[in-house]
Design a protein around this motif. Structure first.
Motif, PDB file in Angstrom:
ATOM      1  N   LEU A   1      40.330  33.131  40.726  1.00 24.98           N
ATOM      2  CA  LEU A   1      39.781  34.429  40.415  1.00 24.98           C
ATOM      3  C   LEU A   1      38.537  34.700  40.688  1.00 24.98           C
ATOM      4  O   LEU A   1      37.929  35.644  41.527  1.00 24.98           O
ATOM      5  N   MET A   2      37.720  33.838  40.130  1.00 24.18           N
ATOM      6  CA  MET A   2      36.172  34.022  40.504  1.00 24.18           C
ATOM      7  C   MET A   2      35.696  33.674  41.779  1.00 24.18           C
ATOM      8  O   MET A   2      35.082  34.378  42.535  1.00 24.18           O
ATOM      9  N   ARG A   3      36.420  32.708  42.466  1.00 22.90           N
ATOM     10  CA  ARG A   3      36.189  32.345  43.803  1.00 22.90           C
ATOM     11  C   ARG A   3      36.590  33.361  44.836  1.00 22.90           C
ATOM     12  O   ARG A   3      35.937  33.816  45.835  1.00 22.90           O
ATOM     13  N   ALA A   4      37.797  34.114  44.486  1.00 23.26           N
ATOM     14  CA  ALA A   4      38.364  35.080  45.256  1.00 23.26           C
ATOM     15  C   ALA A   4      37.369  36.377  45.227  1.00 23.26           C
ATOM     16  O   ALA A   4      37.026  37.066  46.247  1.00 23.26           O
ATOM     17  N   LEU A   5      36.918  36.697  43.936  1.00 25.41           N
ATOM     18  CA  LEU A   5      36.032  37.886  43.988  1.00 25.41           C
ATOM     19  C   LEU A   5      34.802  37.577  44.494  1.00 25.41           C
ATOM     20  O   LEU A   5      34.102  38.609  45.088  1.00 25.41           O
ATOM     21  N   GLU A   6      34.260  36.390  44.606  1.00 23.22           N
ATOM     22  CA  GLU A   6      32.875  36.196  45.108  1.00 23.22           C
ATOM     23  C   GLU A   6      33.159  36.189  46.596  1.00 23.22           C
ATOM     24  O   GLU A   6      32.270  36.614  47.236  1.00 23.22           O
ATOM     25  N   ARG A   7      34.230  35.925  47.161  1.00 27.99           N
ATOM     26  CA  ARG A   7      34.502  35.963  48.686  1.00 27.99           C
ATOM     27  C   ARG A   7      34.745  37.765  48.887  1.00 27.99           C
ATOM     28  O   ARG A   7      34.409  37.729  49.873  1.00 27.99           O
ATOM     29  N   SER A   8      35.184  38.374  47.969  1.00 28.28           N
ATOM     30  CA  SER A   8      35.244  39.862  48.257  1.00 28.28           C
ATOM     31  C   SER A   8      34.461  40.728  47.513  1.00 28.28           C
ATOM     32  O   SER A   8      34.623  40.903  46.484  1.00 28.28           O
ATOM     33  N   PRO A   9      33.102  40.890  48.209  1.00 34.65           N
ATOM     34  CA  PRO A   9      32.434  42.021  47.109  1.00 34.65           C
ATOM     35  C   PRO A   9      33.123  43.324  47.007  1.00 34.65           C
ATOM     36  O   PRO A   9      32.950  43.898  46.087  1.00 34.65           O
ATOM     37  N   GLU A  10      33.865  43.788  47.987  1.00 31.99           N
ATOM     38  CA  GLU A  10      34.628  44.847  47.685  1.00 31.99           C
ATOM     39  C   GLU A  10      35.544  44.988  46.320  1.00 31.99           C
ATOM     40  O   GLU A  10      36.001  45.832  45.696  1.00 31.99           O
ATOM     41  N   TRP A  11      36.177  43.897  46.544  1.00 35.56           N
ATOM     42  CA  TRP A  11      37.284  43.631  45.331  1.00 35.56           C
ATOM     43  C   TRP A  11      36.119  43.453  43.845  1.00 35.56           C
ATOM     44  O   TRP A  11      36.886  43.948  42.905  1.00 35.56           O
ATOM     45  N   SER A  12      35.336  42.851  44.262  1.00 33.80           N
ATOM     46  CA  SER A  12      34.401  42.651  42.980  1.00 33.80           C
ATOM     47  C   SER A  12      33.899  43.995  42.428  1.00 33.80           C
ATOM     48  O   SER A  12      34.069  44.540  41.084  1.00 33.80           O
ATOM     49  N   ILE A  13      33.519  45.128  43.308  1.00 32.52           N
ATOM     50  CA  ILE A  13      33.010  46.286  43.039  1.00 32.52           C
ATOM     51  C   ILE A  13      33.883  47.002  42.398  1.00 32.52           C
ATOM     52  O   ILE A  13      33.779  47.599  41.254  1.00 32.52           O
ATOM     53  N   TYR A  14      35.197  47.202  42.968  1.00 26.18           N
ATOM     54  CA  TYR A  14      36.243  48.025  42.407  1.00 26.18           C
ATOM     55  C   TYR A  14      36.623  47.428  41.019  1.00 26.18           C
ATOM     56  O   TYR A  14      37.397  48.154  40.099  1.00 26.18           O
ATOM     57  N   SER A  15      36.516  46.002  40.885  1.00 26.34           N
ATOM     58  CA  SER A  15      36.780  45.692  39.252  1.00 26.34           C
ATOM     59  C   SER A  15      35.653  45.596  38.470  1.00 26.34           C
ATOM     60  O   SER A  15      35.949  45.101  37.173  1.00 26.34           O
ATOM     61  N   GLY A  16      34.724  46.394  38.788  1.00 28.29           N
ATOM     62  CA  GLY A  16      33.202  46.289  37.972  1.00 28.29           C
ATOM     63  C   GLY A  16      32.371  45.145  37.844  1.00 28.29           C
ATOM     64  O   GLY A  16      31.937  44.994  36.857  1.00 28.29           O
ATOM     65  N   ARG A  17      32.448  44.560  39.010  1.00 28.15           N
ATOM     66  CA  ARG A  17      31.580  43.298  38.740  1.00 28.15           C
ATOM     67  C   ARG A  17      30.621  43.427  40.248  1.00 28.15           C
ATOM     68  O   ARG A  17      31.032  43.574  41.356  1.00 28.15           O
ATOM     69  N   TYR A  18      29.380  43.338  39.962  1.00 29.76           N
ATOM     70  CA  TYR A  18      28.358  43.953  40.889  1.00 29.76           C
ATOM     71  C   TYR A  18      27.276  42.682  41.518  1.00 29.76           C
ATOM     72  O   TYR A  18      26.441  43.189  42.371  1.00 29.76           O
ATOM     73  N   ASP A  19      27.570  41.575  40.981  1.00 35.55           N
ATOM     74  CA  ASP A  19      26.571  40.563  41.435  1.00 35.55           C
ATOM     75  C   ASP A  19      26.456  40.359  42.678  1.00 35.55           C
ATOM     76  O   ASP A  19      25.324  39.820  43.569  1.00 35.55           O
ATOM     77  N   ASN A  20      27.609  40.489  43.778  1.00 33.37           N
ATOM     78  CA  ASN A  20      27.525  40.245  45.181  1.00 33.37           C
ATOM     79  C   ASN A  20      27.709  41.669  46.027  1.00 33.37           C
ATOM     80  O   ASN A  20      28.225  41.611  47.103  1.00 33.37           O
ATOM     81  N   ALA A  21      27.425  42.659  45.378  1.00 33.30           N
ATOM     82  CA  ALA A  21      27.566  43.818  45.747  1.00 33.30           C
ATOM     83  C   ALA A  21      26.955  44.469  47.077  1.00 33.30           C
ATOM     84  O   ALA A  21      27.022  45.222  47.769  1.00 33.30           O
ATOM     85  N   ALA A  22      25.845  43.652  47.111  1.00 35.13           N
ATOM     86  CA  ALA A  22      24.874  43.945  48.295  1.00 35.13           C
ATOM     87  C   ALA A  22      25.553  43.570  49.705  1.00 35.13           C
ATOM     88  O   ALA A  22      25.126  43.688  50.656  1.00 35.13           O
TER      89      ALA A  22
END
Length: 605
Positions: free
Chosen positions: A56-77
């Motif tokens: 999951l963490m690797r998937a979120l890291e690969r997808s800033p968009e999914w991270s943002i919608y999930s409330g995680r912003y470390d790769n939002a830029a």
């Protein structure tokens, strides 16, 4: 109405994640004696938790968009460029993830982890199917829109204003490349999705308007940063306007050539998509047949109420012999009671706290009073998809952020259209809508989901469970006395529930059986008693989506079945509030998976 593509559209959020992840296989857990998933299964549940979290963490890291919608912003830029290289990389990642999961024998894992294993496996399998078989990245241009994530970053106070502005400034740097990739992807699109993309892309411009420039001017960014940011806004707007211009050219080309792709996906793709998205023990055809049976049963129950109420509302008028005609006449009469077009938004705001009070006073489930639901007008970039109401909820990484109840304004409607809309959402139906979207429907369920100990179940949400809970909440509230058991409320609930049933019928009939617009209007208006405006909106929606409209009825039926089965299994020990809290505690897992967990963890004594 919907919470949705999150707004709360699960498909849109997950599509931003791993290629085009929008669903999973049917929720059938491995049975005892089944062949192991690997030649050397790993029994350690601790090891599985580590692998699941890592994936999951690797998937979120690969997808800033999914991270943002999930409330995680470390790769939002970082903005993901949806080009062919990215798709190839997504495909390789999904296949590698499946290989990691295959090292575990699900039968050697506890029930909660068996479900997580199933969700992860199906999620990566579905991402491969969406990319290689469904291929909507090539024919649905509405998939491409940069506004949603930027709006979330601007409106979610996860960091101070200057930090969020700098993140947005970095994120939009590659918007021109993003739309260049989108343009390269699209081949033989549908007319309907080109039109939707034009509407929503024009709406996207509202995110990059003078209000944002004023925020930049008032910020702590230095002069050089402000100049760079404004230049990037100019480039972003130019890229969006160029995209819209290209789409308008495609629209003209398709109209002239007649070679647009059909919006109907056909039986084979439909059954496959149903299996991935809905995760039910039903096939699409089986669910369709059950919906037809339920439609007939609803007509019978509504007719009994109509016969009871007829003398009250039509004391001097003979009751028609035709069942649908007399039900329709009474619904028409009752629909005269509704708010004015200028009162619609305010009435929704007024009702939400009243629903919270009812749930608390009747002790139906746990609520979080520190997290009020915020009612707002639907942002422009989210309009145009056919849903007049939706919920935008924060992801599990930012569970304290605001949850929004999006209500589309009626400004664009003529007086006739507004009257039709307000008759549809009349005095009784508007209350049911607010139960569905708000309390104890989507809003309440999603608050519970964000507290689930399983990140897998929270992130890989099952749409049928989410929609099914909201539909179940409507009936449960009326059963518990909301509306004072008034026959008018139950009749209008029947009309509303017919919407759920007709959604399932309509979606299958349109995409698989070739139902025409005239046939669809007959189903929606004559058999489901919908106003013309609502029926027209639903016809638009069924041409823009596939399968999602079946999720309401599937999840609702499965939750009702589970509740009644638990009543039998537990007898006097059954408690409604306990059932609700336990059910919601499992996150957004498929209903069949939740049923297995509940029976294993809370067996009948």
């Amino acid at each position: 109405m919907r919470h949705a593509p999150l707004s709360l559209s699960l498909s849109m959020i997950l599509a931003a994640g791993l290629g085009t992840l929008v669903g999973c296989q049917p929720a059938t857990l491995p049975v005892a004696g089944a062949a192991p998933a690997a030649t050397a299964p790993v029994a350690s549940s601790a090891r599985f938790d580590a692998v699941a979290e890592s994936l999951l963490m690797r998937a979120l890291e690969r997808s800033p968009e999914w991270s943002i919608y999930s409330g995680r912003y470390d790769n939002a830029a970082t903005l993901t460029i949806p080009d062919a290289a990215r798709r190839a990389d997504d495909l390789a990642f999904a296949k590698a993830a499946l290989a990691e999961l295959a090292a575990f024998d699900p039968q050697q894992l506890p029930a909660p982890q068996r479900i997580d294993h199933m969700l992860l496996t199906n999620q990566f399998e579905s991402s491969i199917w969406y990319q290689q078989q469904f291929r909507d990245w090539a024919w649905d241009p509405s998939n491409y829109n940069v506004a949603g994530t930027v709006a979330l970053l601007l409106n979610t106070p996860y960091a101070d204003e200057d930090a969020r502005l700098r993140t947005v400034m970095q994120r939009i740097e590659q918007v021109p490349q993003y739309y260049a990739a989108a343009r390269a992807n699209i081949a033989t699109p549908t007319d309907e999705h080109v039109e939707l993309a034009i509407v929503q892309s024009r709406g996207a411009l509202s995110v990059f308007d003078d209000e944002l420039r004023e925020r930049i001017k008032a910020s702590g960014l230095d002069a050089a940063e402000q100049a760079l940011f404004n230049a990037r806004i100019d480039a972003t707007r130019a890229a969006i306007e160029s995209w819209v211009g290209w789409l308008e050219g495609e629209q003209k080309r398709l109209a002239a050539s007649g070679d647009a792709r059909s919006f109907r996906i056909g039986e084979e793709l439909y059954e496959q998509k149903f299996a991935y998205d809905i995760q039910s023990h039903y096939s699409a055809a089986e669910l369709y047949r059950r919906a037809v049976e339920e439609k007939n049963a609803l007509h019978e129950r509504m007719d009994k109420i109509t016969v009871q109420l007829w003398p009250k509302y039509f004391p001097d008028t003979a009751m028609p012999d035709d069942r649908l005609e007399r039900i329709g006449q009474l619904i028409d009469k009752l629909s005269e009671r509704h708010v004015g077009r200028d009162e619609f938004f305010g009435e929704i705001q007024r009702q939400i706290p009243l629903l919270a009070d009812f749930v608390r006073e009747h002790d139906l489930l746990d609520q979080d009073e520190s997290r009020p639901l915020v009612v707002r007008e639907t942002p422009e970039y989210m309009r145009g998809g056919g849903a007049g109401a939706s919920v935008s909820a924060p992801g599990p990484f930012n569970p304290t952020a605001d949850t929004y109840y999006n209500v589309s304004p009626l400004d664009a409607y003529t007086d006739e259209q507004a009257e039709s809309f307000l008759r549809e959402y009349n005095y009784w139906v508007l209350q049911v809508l607010n139960i569905h979207e708000g309390i104890p429907g989507h809003y309440t369920q999603l608050l519970h989901a964000n507290k689930s100990p399983s990140l897998v179940k929270s992130l890989l949400g099952n749409g049928a469970m989410i929609e099914g809970w909201a539909v179940y909440a409507e009936r449960m509230m009326l059963e518990e006395g909301y509306g004072a058991q008034a026959p008018e409320m139950w009749l209008m609930y029947g009309k509303w529930n017919l919407r759920v049933v007709s959604n399932a019928i309509l979606d299958y009939a349109v995409h698989v059986q070739g139902m025409t617009e005239a046939q669809a209007m007959d189903l929606l208006q004559r058999e489901a008693f919908q106003e013309k405006t609502e029926a027209v909106n639903k016809w638009r929606r069924v041409r823009l989506s596939q399968v999602q409209l079946t999720s309401y009825f599937t999840g609702y039926a499965e939750i009702m079945d589970l509740r009644e089965q638990r009543k039998v299994e537990l007898g006097e020990a059954f408690d409604l509030k306990t059932f609700h809290n336990r059910f919601l505690s499992y996150g957004n897992a498929p209903v069949s998976a939740i049923a297995e967990l509940m029976r294993e963890q809370y067996p009948a004594e």
